[in-house]
Each structure stands twice: as C-alpha cells, then as structure tokens.
Write a protein that holds these residues in place. Structure first.
Motif, PDB file in Angstrom:
ATOM      1  N   PHE A 127       0.841  -1.195   0.000  1.00  0.00           N
ATOM      2  CA  PHE A 127       0.000   0.000   0.000  1.00  0.00           C
ATOM      3  C   PHE A 127       0.877   1.247   0.000  1.00  0.00           C
ATOM      4  CE2 PHE A 127       1.167   0.263   4.328  1.00  0.00           C
ATOM      5  CZ  PHE A 127       0.733   1.477   4.855  1.00  0.00           C
ATOM      6  N   GLY A 128       0.286   2.325  -0.455  1.00  0.00           N
ATOM      7  CA  GLY A 128       1.001   3.593  -0.554  1.00  0.00           C
ATOM      8  C   GLY A 128       0.078   4.650  -1.118  1.00  0.00           C
ATOM      9  N   SER A 129       0.587   5.830  -1.305  1.00  0.00           N
ATOM     10  CA  SER A 129      -0.207   6.922  -1.843  1.00  0.00           C
ATOM     11  C   SER A 129      -0.551   6.663  -3.301  1.00  0.00           C
ATOM     12  CB  SER A 129       0.536   8.252  -1.700  1.00  0.00           C
ATOM     13  OG  SER A 129       0.801   8.537  -0.335  1.00  0.00           O
ATOM     14  N   LYS A 141       2.818   1.602  -7.171  1.00  0.00           N
ATOM     15  CA  LYS A 141       2.526   0.258  -6.663  1.00  0.00           C
ATOM     16  C   LYS A 141       2.243  -0.719  -7.803  1.00  0.00           C
ATOM     17  CE  LYS A 141      -0.873   1.714  -4.033  1.00  0.00           C
ATOM     18  NZ  LYS A 141      -1.662   1.045  -5.020  1.00  0.00           N
ATOM     19  N   ARG A 148      -8.656   4.907   3.321  1.00  0.00           N
ATOM     20  CA  ARG A 148      -7.843   4.762   4.534  1.00  0.00           C
ATOM     21  C   ARG A 148      -8.338   3.591   5.393  1.00  0.00           C
ATOM     22  NH1 ARG A 148      -4.669   7.933   8.121  1.00  0.00           N
ATOM     23  NH2 ARG A 148      -5.034   7.400  10.303  1.00  0.00           N
ATOM     24  N   ASN A 154      -7.426   0.258   3.744  1.00  0.00           N
ATOM     25  CA  ASN A 154      -6.015  -0.079   3.938  1.00  0.00           C
ATOM     26  C   ASN A 154      -5.748  -0.532   5.367  1.00  0.00           C
ATOM     27  OD1 ASN A 154      -3.886   0.859   1.567  1.00  0.00           O
ATOM     28  ND2 ASN A 154      -5.843   1.904   1.411  1.00  0.00           N
ATOM     29  N   ALA A 197       5.376  -0.867   2.513  1.00  0.00           N
ATOM     30  CA  ALA A 197       5.018   0.546   2.410  1.00  0.00           C
ATOM     31  C   ALA A 197       5.766   1.170   1.239  1.00  0.00           C
ATOM     32  CB  ALA A 197       5.349   1.276   3.701  1.00  0.00           C
ATOM     33  N   THR A 221       6.722   4.295  -1.245  1.00  0.00           N
ATOM     34  CA  THR A 221       6.843   5.753  -1.290  1.00  0.00           C
ATOM     35  C   THR A 221       7.662   6.140  -2.519  1.00  0.00           C
ATOM     36  OG1 THR A 221       6.810   5.850   1.131  1.00  0.00           O
ATOM     37  CG2 THR A 221       7.593   7.810  -0.037  1.00  0.00           C
ATOM     38  N   SER A 229       5.757  10.680   4.259  1.00  0.00           N
ATOM     39  CA  SER A 229       5.169   9.499   3.637  1.00  0.00           C
ATOM     40  C   SER A 229       3.926   9.049   4.407  1.00  0.00           C
ATOM     41  CB  SER A 229       6.195   8.367   3.593  1.00  0.00           C
ATOM     42  OG  SER A 229       5.593   7.170   3.160  1.00  0.00           O
ATOM     43  N   SER A 264       2.190   6.329   3.762  1.00  0.00           N
ATOM     44  CA  SER A 264       2.219   4.885   3.962  1.00  0.00           C
ATOM     45  C   SER A 264       3.038   4.512   5.197  1.00  0.00           C
ATOM     46  CB  SER A 264       2.779   4.192   2.716  1.00  0.00           C
ATOM     47  OG  SER A 264       4.090   4.649   2.436  1.00  0.00           O
ATOM     48  N   THR A 299       7.232  -4.302   8.833  1.00  0.00           N
ATOM     49  CA  THR A 299       7.241  -3.268   7.796  1.00  0.00           C
ATOM     50  C   THR A 299       8.531  -3.283   6.987  1.00  0.00           C
ATOM     51  OG1 THR A 299       5.836  -1.868   9.184  1.00  0.00           O
ATOM     52  CG2 THR A 299       6.962  -0.817   7.342  1.00  0.00           C
TER      53      THR A 299
END
Length: 510
Positions: free
Chosen positions: A31-33, A38, A143, A146, A159, A161, A170, A172, A186
C-alpha cells in the motif's frame, strides 16, 4: 520451509469462499499513496503487464495476487508429456467492473517459472481529494480499507513511497507505524529513483538515515510514461534498472532493485509464515473442535428429508396446540403461559377493565338536559325523548370498544410468545435446521399478523351491532334510575309545574 508458501496460497483460495475473517492468514500487503508506483512495482515482480494504469484511482478493490512458481515448459513436457499445460505461464482472474471503492477482493493466480512463490495484496492508493465519479468520503473509505488489511498481525507491510517526494511526509510509513510501532512487519520500498531532481540522490533514504525501517528499505526503478508509450518490455526495464543502480548507487546496487526485492519478500514471507504457524495451528485446532462439536450436535444424516420435515413441523404444531390447551409436557411454573394466560387476559384483565368503567363517566346532568331539550325542539316534552336516550347511551357504549381492542392485542402478543415457548422446547431439532426454524417462525408469525386486523374488524362489527339496536326491554333497565330526581319537574320538562312522577320512566313517587 519453501513448500509452506504454496500451502498458504491454497488456503487463501479456500478462505476466499468461507470468508477471510475466520482465520487471518499470512500475506504481504502493498500500500502507498495514489500514483506512488505500486502497480508498476507489482508488474515488475511478475514480469507481465496486467494492471490498469492512468490518472486517478485505478485500483478500486483489493487484489490478492498469488504467485506460484512452476517448472518450465520443457521440464513439464519431459516429466509428464500427456498431462502438462501447454503454456509457459498462465493466470486465472475473476473480474468485475466497479466505479467506487469496494471491500470485496479480487483473486488472481499467476503460474510461471519466472516468479517466486508469494501472496501479495494490492490495495487502492491513499488519496485526499475526490475526483470524477469518486464519492466525497473517498479519503476515509480508502484509509479504512487499507487499515483493515495492515492491522492484521499476520501480514507483512510493504510501504511504498515515491523517491521524488519527501520521505518524512510518507503517508504509507505513517499508517504502518500506527499499526506496527515496533516495525517488525514493515518493509519500505522507494520507487521512481530515476525521477529525482537533478543533483539529488536517495543515498540517505536507502541507508535508513532519514527514516529508519527495521526490515530495510529497497529502492527500485519503475517504468515511466515514455516506456509505456514505446511499449518497452519489463525485461528491458529490469536491465535498465540494473544499469541505473550500478551507475548512480554502485555500493548499494546489489541490495536494491526489483529482483532483490522479490527475493527479499520471498525470504521474509517464508520466515513470517514460520513465526505465525504456532498461533495459526492453535486457531485451527480451536475452530476444528468447535465445528466438530457443532457437527455432532446436528445428529446423523437425514435419510428421508420429506419425512423429517413433516415430523418437525407436526411436532411444532402439536406443541403449539398443547401449550394453548394446557396439555404440554413442559409446563411453566414461574409464570402463566399459553392458554392459561389467555384465560387470565379475558377473565381478569379484560373483566377488571370493563368493571372499572363508570357508565356515567363523562356524562353530566347538563349533557342530559341539553340532549333532551335539543330532541324536543320548541315544545316542552311530557316524556323523555327516545332520541336523546339512544344518543347518550350509544356514546357510553362506544367507550367499550377501546378495551376490547386492547384485549385482542394482548391475546395476539401471547400467541406470539407461544411460538418462542415451543421453539425453546424443540431446541435440539430446530437448531439442527436453523433455516427451517426461521421459516416456521416466520410463517406462524405472519399468519397471526394476518388474522389480527380481521379480529379487530370483528370487534368493530360487534360494537356496531350493539350500537345499532338499544334493547329497552332488558330487565336491568327497569331497575335503573337513568334520570336523577334532581332533574325532574321544571328542569326536565321546562314547564312551571313539576311533572307527575309516573310520566317519567324510572322515577318512583315520592
């Protein structure tokens, strides 16, 4: 330990049917922005184009991607020439169109000799502002979606970025720290290393001097927009990635890049499965014991379904009738139930209510006087008019309708309670067939509900019958003094002299 990953992959398919919330299996969540790379990262790991790309949210549902390593085409042809799949690699994918964010995951399995055994979950990218057909609360929806995955202690968090953004902001990594404060689950991935501003590099970020990550930080180079326009293959992009890393980060080239990331994920996933096995085994044993006990409580398999169905329905109906008649085997000792309570409602509750009603309540002498005078018109009357008598009597009789309807309601409620009483003493058989139990309760409840307005209508009709004919020949009427002596004489007839007592029914001579 390597064979454990295919087992977990198979279990993922099983729990996709029975529900993934029953047992939280180990998996890797990416997951991430939004637009952090991704999808391109996943395609680089797989080595194939299969995900949508573009501006806005392209991933609208969780994608559970299962990578299965298989032997090459030549090896499979040599070992089993008659049954092997005549393809170097293949995939199965169930797809549905969705415009909005959905919690229901998609499952995709890719079998290839070029991939490592992994289970990856691709989630919609974190976003801030809704655009196009997105709902106004898109930020919270994404959100929460996730968080529902990464909060699972059995998952590894990947994560993502972009390198051309500030690592300290960041989103994530911020969410990852909320659910994994110790950082044991992580792993950070820095994408788009080749898109950083001229004169800058990610050396401090990749070495963990900016934001340390316990499982490490791995940098990769994604396909850019120009690569997509020129249809550059992923194998060529991976070669360009190695060239870029050797040129820009020679000391870190061997510890970064997509191939190194895939191997790291495979190793971490394998070790994570090993760490989760004791708790997973305990959970499986507990659930197995629970469901075995439940299965045994259902009894032996039903041989004749029609006979069993008829037997259960008949038993329920018999128990219902017996509860009302007072012949049930299980008699309540703490409270009245069934027919006994209905009898109490009629002979105690309803009767007391009727007896508490004052026949003359709300009927004043002024009301009687006014009704008599209005019925006689301009002439004084020698006799009490029947019209005024019936008018006043009907108004008092009408007061009996409300307690009668309340009596019907109380009886209806008790008949509903009898359903639960019968269900309680048929628990074993009805628990074995919960849907049949629900159907029986629904049918009986619906039948009682259907008869309620008909019964109320009958009460209304009975009241209408009573109001339609006032029986003045009733013997009780001769003994009643329905006109007080205080309203005799001038007050009743309006004349100057008192009337003779015998002219007014119900009054005796003084």
């Amino acid at each position: 330990m390597e064979p454990l990953i295919p087992v977990i992959t198979k279990l993922q398919e099983v729990f996709s049917v029975v529900g993934r919330e029953i047992i939280q299996l180990p998996q890797i969540v990416i997951f991430g922005s939004q637009s952090s790379g991704k999808s391109s990262l996943l395609e680089s790991i797989v080595g194939r184009d299969f995900l949508p790309k573009g501006s806005g949210i392209m991933t609208r549902r969780p994608l559970i991607l299962q990578l299965v390593h298989v032997a090459s085409l030549e090896e499979r042809q040599a070992t089993s020439p008659e049954t092997y799949i005549q393809a170097e690699e293949w995939a199965t994918f169930l797809h549905n169109k969705h415009k909005a964010i959905s919690l229901a995951p998609l499952y995709m399995t890719i079998c290839s000799s070029k991939v490592l055994n992994l289970t990856l979950v691709d989630l919609p990218g974190l976003t801030k502002v809704p655009v196009g057909d997105q709902p106004p609360d898109i930020e919270m929806l994404v959100r929460d979606l996730n968080l529902s995955y990464i909060i699972n202690p059995s998952c590894l968090i990947l994560a993502v970025t972009a390198a051309n953004t500030d690592m300290s902001t960041s989103e994530s990594l911020k969410l990852a720290r909320e659910v994994d404060p110790d950082g044991r689950r992580t792993l950070a991935v820095i994408t788009k290393l080749d898109l950083m501003d001229a004169g800058t590099d990610a050396m401090d970020v990749l070495t963990g001097r900016v934001v340390p990550v316990k499982l490490g930080i791995i940098g990769v180079v994604n396909r850019n927009q120009q690569d997509l326009h020129t249809h550059k293959s992923i194998s060529e992009v991976l070669c360009d990635e190695q060239v870029f890393l050797q040129k820009k980060y020679p000391s870190l080239a061997s510890q970064n890049g997509t191939p190194f990331l895939a191997k790291t994920l495979n190793r971490l996933f394998m070790h994570h499965i090993r760490d989760c096995l004791p708790e997973l085994k305990t959970r499986v044993n507990v659930l197995t014991a629970q469901y075995q006990s439940m299965l045994q409580s259902y009894g032996q398999p039903v041989q004749d379904q029609n006979a069993t169905l008829l037997q259960i329905i008949t038993k329920f109906a018999t128990e219902y009738c017996n509860t009302i008649e007072g012949t049930a085997k299980n008699i309540e000792t703490s409270e009245l139930c069934g027919g006994a309570r209905i009898c109490y409602i009629f002979h105690e509750t309803f009767c007391r209510t009727l007896e508490s009603i004052d026949p003359l309540a709300g009927l004043t002498i002024l009301d009687i006087l006014t009704a008599i005078r209005n019925a006689t018109g301009p002439r004084p009357a020698l006799f009490i008019p029947e019209v005024s008598f019936e008018l006043l009597v009907k108004r008092q009789i009408k007061r009996l309708e409300e307690p009668s309807l309340r009596c019907v309601e109380l009886v209806h409620e008790e008949l509903q309670r009898v359903i639960q009483h019968c269900s309680t003493y048929n628990t074993k058989e009805l628990l074995r067939f919960p849907k049949l139990h629900e159907a029986i309760v629904e049918v009986v409840t619906g039948l009682l509900r259907k008869r309620l307005p008909i019964t109320n209508e009958m009460v209304h009709n009975l009241m209408a019958i009573e109001l339609a004919y006032i029986n003045t020949k009733h013997p009780d009427l001769a003994d009643m003094t329905f006109v007080s002596s205080s309203i005799s004489g001038n007050k009743v007839l309006g004349g100057g002299r008192p009337a003779s007592p015998h002219l007014v029914p119900g009054l005796s001579p003084r």
